[in-house]
Scaffold this active site. Sequence first.
Site: not given
Ligand SMILES: NC(=O)c1ccc[n+]([C@@H]2O[C@H](COP(=O)([O-])OP(=O)(O)OC[C@H]3O[C@@H](n4cnc5c(N)ncnc54)[C@H](OP(=O)(O)O)[C@@H]3O)[C@@H](O)[C@H]2O)c1
Length: 287
Positions: A51, A56, A81, A114
Amino acid sequence: MSTSPTSTVPTIELNDGHVVPQLGFGVFQIPPAETAQAVSVALETGYRHIDTAEMYGNERGVGEALRASGLDRADVFITSKLNNGFHEPEAARAAFAGTLEELGSDYVDLFLIHWPLPTLYGGDFVSTWKTLEEFHADGRARSIGVSNFQVAHLERLAETCDVVPAVNQVELHPSFQNRDVDAYDRAHGIATEAWSPIAQGQVLGDAAVNEIADRIGKTPAQVVLRWHIQHGNIVFPKSTTPARIEENFALFDFALEPDDVAKIDALDRGEAGRNGPNPDVFDYVPG
Ligand SMILES: NC(=O)c1ccc[n+]([C@@H]2O[C@H](COP(=O)([O-])OP(=O)(O)OC[C@H]3O[C@@H](n4cnc5c(N)ncnc54)[C@H](OP(=O)(O)O)[C@@H]3O)[C@@H](O)[C@H]2O)c1
């Protein structure tokens, strides 16, 4: 839901007949120069769904990792997106062509608006959606969908457009379960994709989550991600830490008991649990 023969990850059938692996890998906030490396680790681990987004700035790294992997393009589901500055139809067409060029692919599996940006463009996200319908019709976007759409935005598309979004990608995690949007999605054949599935780590210290994790011998992240899987959400946790990339993929050799699912359901704090921007007022356009 069915299980793909090449991995343990279940697939979800979208309303247009295409299928998406229920678990993928997100690349938000991965710097462009580090993206190919992180995606390579994810592909080696077994993830077959990435994704990304124009916003990004790292679509190119996704494409590089895919080519370096030796996998067939058809074996990996890629989402991107439309960036917020390009909602007008001509701009959207040019931006979409740019996405394909950055990825080095002649199609994306899924292309999303997006953000709805209802306070910009005179409130018009309908012409933007009709432009995505063109990409769908010419096959360059196998599926099209939306992100951060509220119920009112989805209702407006339903009144004015031909194609029902295949997915709605929204903030959703135990503290913010986004229930009205999720219920609308489910009632209308729209798959819910849960962004920030572990609330960027914030939910991992929760006492109920940790009690379950300790008792069943899994990590807090695995418990929360498994909760999403059992609810039928599509998720793509982000990590640049190889051990966590593996940990987040190991979700299919256990299941949560109904009581434990209910304990996590009870963590919902409604709007107070939302971490990201409210889509009704969000109007950020990257410079
Ligand atoms: N459409 C939208 O508006 C939108 C907005 C936000 C996100 N997204 C999508 O959703 C994806 C995921 O959301 P997100 O990146 O915001 O947050 P997330 O996946 O909920 O959390 C990512 C964070 O958690 C940490 N982490 C990951 N796995 C872990 C584990 N097993 N134990 C402890 N910590 C862990 C990562 O640290 P490290 O990297 O340091 O390991 C990072 O700081 C994004 O990458 C993007 O593709 C979309």
